[in-house]
Design a protein around this motif. Structure first.
Motif, PDB file in Angstrom:
ATOM      1  N   GLY A  12     -11.071 -48.239 -11.863  1.00  0.00           N
ATOM      2  CA  GLY A  12     -12.233 -47.551 -12.411  1.00  0.00           C
ATOM      3  C   GLY A  12     -12.931 -46.585 -11.462  1.00  0.00           C
ATOM      4  O   GLY A  12     -13.887 -45.915 -11.834  1.00  0.00           O
ATOM      5  N   GLU A  13     -12.451 -46.480 -10.225  1.00  0.00           N
ATOM      6  CA  GLU A  13     -13.048 -45.560  -9.244  1.00  0.00           C
ATOM      7  C   GLU A  13     -12.877 -44.091  -9.689  1.00  0.00           C
ATOM      8  O   GLU A  13     -11.836 -43.722 -10.209  1.00  0.00           O
ATOM      9  CB  GLU A  13     -12.346 -45.794  -7.888  1.00  0.00           C
ATOM     10  N   SER A  14     -13.941 -43.266  -9.499  1.00  0.00           N
ATOM     11  CA  SER A  14     -13.874 -41.847  -9.875  1.00  0.00           C
ATOM     12  C   SER A  14     -13.513 -40.984  -8.670  1.00  0.00           C
ATOM     13  O   SER A  14     -13.842 -41.337  -7.535  1.00  0.00           O
ATOM     14  CB  SER A  14     -15.219 -41.374 -10.403  1.00  0.00           C
ATOM     15  N   TYR A  15     -12.879 -39.860  -8.923  1.00  0.00           N
ATOM     16  CA  TYR A  15     -12.464 -38.963  -7.833  1.00  0.00           C
ATOM     17  C   TYR A  15     -12.692 -37.505  -8.203  1.00  0.00           C
ATOM     18  O   TYR A  15     -12.578 -37.132  -9.368  1.00  0.00           O
ATOM     19  CB  TYR A  15     -10.973 -39.161  -7.528  1.00  0.00           C
ATOM     20  N   GLN A  16     -12.991 -36.671  -7.198  1.00  0.00           N
ATOM     21  CA  GLN A  16     -13.081 -35.216  -7.370  1.00  0.00           C
ATOM     22  C   GLN A  16     -11.725 -34.549  -7.118  1.00  0.00           C
ATOM     23  O   GLN A  16     -11.350 -33.631  -7.828  1.00  0.00           O
ATOM     24  CB  GLN A  16     -14.106 -34.624  -6.380  1.00  0.00           C
ATOM     25  N   VAL A  17     -11.016 -35.020  -6.072  1.00  0.00           N
ATOM     26  CA  VAL A  17      -9.715 -34.402  -5.720  1.00  0.00           C
ATOM     27  C   VAL A  17      -8.682 -34.665  -6.818  1.00  0.00           C
ATOM     28  O   VAL A  17      -8.652 -35.756  -7.378  1.00  0.00           O
ATOM     29  CB  VAL A  17      -9.132 -34.946  -4.390  1.00  0.00           C
ATOM     30  N   PRO A  18      -7.846 -33.655  -7.111  1.00  0.00           N
ATOM     31  CA  PRO A  18      -6.891 -33.813  -8.217  1.00  0.00           C
ATOM     32  C   PRO A  18      -5.652 -34.625  -7.834  1.00  0.00           C
ATOM     33  O   PRO A  18      -4.536 -34.146  -7.899  1.00  0.00           O
ATOM     34  CB  PRO A  18      -6.513 -32.367  -8.557  1.00  0.00           C
ATOM     35  N   GLN A  19      -5.861 -35.883  -7.396  1.00  0.00           N
ATOM     36  CA  GLN A  19      -4.698 -36.700  -7.040  1.00  0.00           C
ATOM     37  C   GLN A  19      -4.321 -37.586  -8.221  1.00  0.00           C
ATOM     38  O   GLN A  19      -5.136 -37.838  -9.095  1.00  0.00           O
ATOM     39  CB  GLN A  19      -5.013 -37.546  -5.812  1.00  0.00           C
ATOM     40  N   LEU A  20      -3.095 -38.045  -8.199  1.00  0.00           N
ATOM     41  CA  LEU A  20      -2.584 -38.791  -9.345  1.00  0.00           C
ATOM     42  C   LEU A  20      -2.533 -40.294  -9.080  1.00  0.00           C
ATOM     43  O   LEU A  20      -2.465 -41.099 -10.004  1.00  0.00           O
ATOM     44  CB  LEU A  20      -1.183 -38.255  -9.693  1.00  0.00           C
ATOM     45  N   THR A  21      -2.557 -40.674  -7.781  1.00  0.00           N
ATOM     46  CA  THR A  21      -2.482 -42.091  -7.445  1.00  0.00           C
ATOM     47  C   THR A  21      -3.753 -42.509  -6.716  1.00  0.00           C
ATOM     48  O   THR A  21      -4.189 -41.831  -5.785  1.00  0.00           O
ATOM     49  CB  THR A  21      -1.259 -42.362  -6.536  1.00  0.00           C
ATOM     50  N   CYS A  22      -4.326 -43.632  -7.113  1.00  0.00           N
ATOM     51  CA  CYS A  22      -5.568 -44.130  -6.519  1.00  0.00           C
ATOM     52  C   CYS A  22      -5.314 -44.593  -5.083  1.00  0.00           C
ATOM     53  O   CYS A  22      -4.470 -45.453  -4.854  1.00  0.00           O
ATOM     54  CB  CYS A  22      -6.106 -45.285  -7.356  1.00  0.00           C
ATOM     55  N   PRO A  23      -6.021 -44.009  -4.093  1.00  0.00           N
ATOM     56  CA  PRO A  23      -5.812 -44.423  -2.703  1.00  0.00           C
ATOM     57  C   PRO A  23      -6.213 -45.886  -2.471  1.00  0.00           C
ATOM     58  O   PRO A  23      -5.717 -46.522  -1.551  1.00  0.00           O
ATOM     59  CB  PRO A  23      -6.723 -43.495  -1.889  1.00  0.00           C
ATOM     60  N   LYS A  24      -7.105 -46.417  -3.305  1.00  0.00           N
ATOM     61  CA  LYS A  24      -7.563 -47.797  -3.132  1.00  0.00           C
ATOM     62  C   LYS A  24      -6.561 -48.820  -3.657  1.00  0.00           C
ATOM     63  O   LYS A  24      -6.247 -49.790  -2.986  1.00  0.00           O
ATOM     64  CB  LYS A  24      -8.882 -48.004  -3.891  1.00  0.00           C
ATOM     65  N   CYS A  25      -6.127 -48.622  -4.900  1.00  0.00           N
ATOM     66  CA  CYS A  25      -5.336 -49.689  -5.539  1.00  0.00           C
ATOM     67  C   CYS A  25      -3.958 -49.217  -6.015  1.00  0.00           C
ATOM     68  O   CYS A  25      -3.222 -49.977  -6.631  1.00  0.00           O
ATOM     69  CB  CYS A  25      -6.105 -50.278  -6.719  1.00  0.00           C
ATOM     70  N   LYS A  26      -3.617 -47.945  -5.742  1.00  0.00           N
ATOM     71  CA  LYS A  26      -2.319 -47.375  -6.162  1.00  0.00           C
ATOM     72  C   LYS A  26      -2.183 -47.255  -7.683  1.00  0.00           C
ATOM     73  O   LYS A  26      -1.094 -47.014  -8.195  1.00  0.00           O
ATOM     74  CB  LYS A  26      -1.111 -48.164  -5.594  1.00  0.00           C
ATOM     75  N   GLY A  27      -3.293 -47.428  -8.392  1.00  0.00           N
ATOM     76  CA  GLY A  27      -3.270 -47.240  -9.846  1.00  0.00           C
ATOM     77  C   GLY A  27      -3.183 -45.762 -10.189  1.00  0.00           C
ATOM     78  O   GLY A  27      -3.333 -44.889  -9.333  1.00  0.00           O
ATOM     79  N   LEU A  28      -2.963 -45.468 -11.463  1.00  0.00           N
ATOM     80  CA  LEU A  28      -2.850 -44.088 -11.926  1.00  0.00           C
ATOM     81  C   LEU A  28      -4.246 -43.506 -12.180  1.00  0.00           C
ATOM     82  O   LEU A  28      -5.103 -44.160 -12.785  1.00  0.00           O
ATOM     83  CB  LEU A  28      -2.039 -44.070 -13.219  1.00  0.00           C
ATOM     84  N   ILE A  29      -4.471 -42.287 -11.696  1.00  0.00           N
ATOM     85  CA  ILE A  29      -5.747 -41.620 -11.957  1.00  0.00           C
ATOM     86  C   ILE A  29      -5.566 -40.675 -13.141  1.00  0.00           C
ATOM     87  O   ILE A  29      -4.573 -39.967 -13.233  1.00  0.00           O
ATOM     88  CB  ILE A  29      -6.221 -40.827 -10.722  1.00  0.00           C
ATOM     89  N   SER A  30      -6.538 -40.728 -14.059  1.00  0.00           N
ATOM     90  CA  SER A  30      -6.398 -39.969 -15.291  1.00  0.00           C
ATOM     91  C   SER A  30      -7.743 -39.360 -15.679  1.00  0.00           C
ATOM     92  O   SER A  30      -8.788 -39.909 -15.347  1.00  0.00           O
ATOM     93  CB  SER A  30      -5.900 -40.920 -16.384  1.00  0.00           C
ATOM     94  N   VAL A  31      -7.707 -38.216 -16.381  1.00  0.00           N
ATOM     95  CA  VAL A  31      -8.942 -37.637 -16.908  1.00  0.00           C
ATOM     96  C   VAL A  31      -9.224 -38.313 -18.255  1.00  0.00           C
ATOM     97  O   VAL A  31      -8.365 -38.310 -19.130  1.00  0.00           O
ATOM     98  CB  VAL A  31      -8.792 -36.106 -17.104  1.00  0.00           C
ATOM     99  N   PRO A  32     -10.409 -38.933 -18.433  1.00  0.00           N
ATOM    100  CA  PRO A  32     -10.706 -39.568 -19.720  1.00  0.00           C
ATOM    101  C   PRO A  32     -10.654 -38.526 -20.847  1.00  0.00           C
ATOM    102  O   PRO A  32     -10.953 -37.349 -20.601  1.00  0.00           O
ATOM    103  CB  PRO A  32     -12.138 -40.098 -19.539  1.00  0.00           C
ATOM    104  N   PRO A  33     -10.254 -38.934 -22.076  1.00  0.00           N
ATOM    105  CA  PRO A  33     -10.108 -37.990 -23.188  1.00  0.00           C
ATOM    106  C   PRO A  33     -11.318 -37.075 -23.341  1.00  0.00           C
ATOM    107  O   PRO A  33     -12.462 -37.512 -23.225  1.00  0.00           O
ATOM    108  CB  PRO A  33      -9.969 -38.902 -24.404  1.00  0.00           C
ATOM    109  N   ILE A  34     -11.051 -35.790 -23.570  1.00  0.00           N
ATOM    110  CA  ILE A  34     -12.105 -34.776 -23.674  1.00  0.00           C
ATOM    111  C   ILE A  34     -12.309 -34.418 -25.149  1.00  0.00           C
ATOM    112  O   ILE A  34     -11.338 -34.155 -25.869  1.00  0.00           O
ATOM    113  CB  ILE A  34     -11.705 -33.505 -22.881  1.00  0.00           C
ATOM    114  N   SER A  35     -13.567 -34.420 -25.615  1.00  0.00           N
ATOM    115  CA  SER A  35     -13.855 -33.945 -26.971  1.00  0.00           C
ATOM    116  C   SER A  35     -14.193 -32.469 -26.897  1.00  0.00           C
ATOM    117  O   SER A  35     -15.210 -32.090 -26.324  1.00  0.00           O
ATOM    118  CB  SER A  35     -15.049 -34.705 -27.564  1.00  0.00           C
ATOM    119  N   GLY A  36     -13.331 -31.655 -27.486  1.00  0.00           N
ATOM    120  CA  GLY A  36     -13.521 -30.206 -27.431  1.00  0.00           C
ATOM    121  C   GLY A  36     -14.015 -29.662 -28.756  1.00  0.00           C
ATOM    122  O   GLY A  36     -14.411 -30.426 -29.640  1.00  0.00           O
ATOM    123  N   PRO A  37     -13.970 -28.335 -28.921  1.00  0.00           N
ATOM    124  CA  PRO A  37     -14.419 -27.696 -30.160  1.00  0.00           C
ATOM    125  C   PRO A  37     -13.502 -28.026 -31.344  1.00  0.00           C
ATOM    126  O   PRO A  37     -12.411 -28.565 -31.154  1.00  0.00           O
ATOM    127  CB  PRO A  37     -14.331 -26.202 -29.822  1.00  0.00           C
TER     128      PRO A  37
END
Ligand SMILES: [Zn+2]
Length: 447
Positions: A12-37
């Motif tokens: 659940g840790e948030s990140y600014q850098v566009p990395q794909l693997t969590c440095p803390k737990c090696k989990g996958l980092i993902s952008v939560p679904p975006i509601s657009g127009p």
């Protein structure tokens, strides 16, 4: 720059850098679904028409990527009416342009002057082109023995090429050693979240382009394309464009058949394997394994009957479509196959097949290539008389022409008869022949 801050799906840790693997737990980092127009408010002209779903950049670098057409098959009976998503119509001939547009925009924003990338080719070609547009230097680490047509394209865009290791994993490891410098933006398709966020626009476009969409066929590779398309549908669902996920079929190669036809499918370690498995389960899709050899034939059929020239790896989805339609698991009308890359990126593979050669040596005429192959066979003691040479070369040309080549090689003093039976002349190389062969081998890399 983010619309929604990327989060590790594990801790659940948030990140600014566009990395794909969590440095803390090696989990996958993902952008939560975006509601657009609303979908009515989108007019597609490029991937950037979907900017509501993309990160903000002060200076986006674009070559007008995305908004690739859907074209139905009309002439090939097996999968008539199957829609093809023509990703090879992107600026450098592959879906990777969607990723590199974002990645290079990010590199510019971070005021770097150099990008280092590692990939099996298409990604590196794209990175080199976008780096050129952004006036950045690019260094591309690729595995040894990569397609010549890929390497040359990277160089054409002014990128430098470092050939290291036998596989993409080894190339990535080498590139990691090079990234120490702070001024450098380091990227592989498997370590940068912007890869996924760029490629997800394929899913968003599909949600806009195809009304009744039940199934999507996607080449698996490292899993990045499948995961990206799924992410696109997450955003499309979150924005109310569609109400369910299409079934996602992941196409990979039979494990025993590594044919060097499709470097992008020949990954040893499937980085996003867990994610791919989840997606297949969630969408009620399936993983399909196909025979690598059949891809090339399928790709040639597509070029011949539909006028579309794609790379062998892209044809994997067509091989799978054939059997899925036959087994009535999918219907052609409500399915889309993703054609990920252009045939121009693998021109050598096709040239070798069409000329009946193991490998095409550019710059040598077809006759000289045959003479070179004959010298190699005799030097390697694999065949030393006309008929056996003809067999070794796969009977692709007339026996008569092989005798003609032998006569010419003898006249030039490159070979001499070693012993003569009643009807059979055995040959060996002269010193001049050995020297010539050595020189040719020095000039070109020959398997
Ligand atoms: Zn984590």
């Amino acid at each position: 720059m983010w619309k929604n801050l990327p989060k590790c799906i594990n801790c659940g840790e948030s990140y600014q850098v566009p990395q794909l693997t969590c440095p803390k737990c090696k989990g996958l980092i993902s952008v939560p679904p975006i509601s657009g127009p609303s979908s009515n408010d989108i007019r597609l002209s490029s991937m950037w028409s979907l900017h509501a779903f993309l990160p903000n950049f002060s200076k986006p670098i674009s070559l007008v990527e995305g908004n690739t057409p859907l074209l139905p098959i009309t002439n090939i009976e097996y999968y008539r009416n199957l829609s093809l998503k023509l990703e090879f119509r992107n600026p450098t001939g592959s879906f990777r342009d969607r990723a590199c547009s974002l990645i290079v925009s990010d590199a510019v924003q971070k005021k770097t002057n150099k990008v280092i990338g590692a990939s099996t080719g298409s990604f590196s070609i794209s990175l080199a082109a976008y780096a050129a547009k952004a006036k950045l230097n690019s260094v591309n680490v690729v595995p040894q023995n990569l397609e010549l047509s890929k390497i040359e394209q990277i160089k054409v865009y002014g990128g430098s090429v470092v050939e290291k290791g036998e596989s993409i994993e080894e190339a990535i490891n080498h590139s990691l050693l090079m990234k120490k410098n702070r001024e450098t933006y380091y990227v592989s398709p498997e370590n940068n979240l912007l890869t996924i966020e760029g490629q997800k626009t394929i899913g968003l476009e599909l949600a806009l382009q195809k009304d009744k969409l039940d199934s999507i066929l996607v080449p698996r590779g490292s899993g990045s394309l499948i995961y990206s398309i799924y992410r696109g549908f997450e955003d499309a669902i979150s924005s109310g464009w569609v109400d369910k996920y299409p079934k996602i079929y992941a196409i990979s190669l039979e494990k025993t058949k590594v044919a060097h036809l499709a470097e992008s499918l020949e990954v040893k370690k499937v980085f996003l394997l867990d994610e791919v498995k989840k997606i297949i389960k969630n969408t009620k899709g399936e993983e399909i394994e196909i025979d690598a050899e059949s891809m090339l034939d399928e790709a040639l059929e597509l070029a011949k009957y539909e006028g579309l020239f794609i790379e062998p790896a892209s044809a994997s989805v067509l091989v799978a479509a054939k059997s899925l339609i036959k087994e009535k698991k999918i219907t052609a009308e409500s399915s889309v196959a993703i054609l990920s890359g252009s045939g121009l990126n693998t021109l050598n593979v096709y040239a070798a097949r069409l000329r009946g050669k193991k490998k095409v040596v550019w710059g040598l005429s077809e006759n000289s290539t045959t003479k070179f192959e004959i010298l190699n066979l005799i030097a390697g003691k694999k065949a030393d008389y006309g008929y056996s040479i003809w067999l070794s070369l796969g009977k692709n040309q007339s026996l008569q022409s092989i005798y003609q080549h032998l006569t010419e090689l003898e006249e030039k003093g490159l070979i001499v008869p070693s012993e003569t039976e009643v009807k059979r002349k055995h040959y060996e190389l002269t010193n001049k022949g050995l020297e010539t062969l050595d020189n040719m081998r020095n000039l070109i890399d020959f398997l």
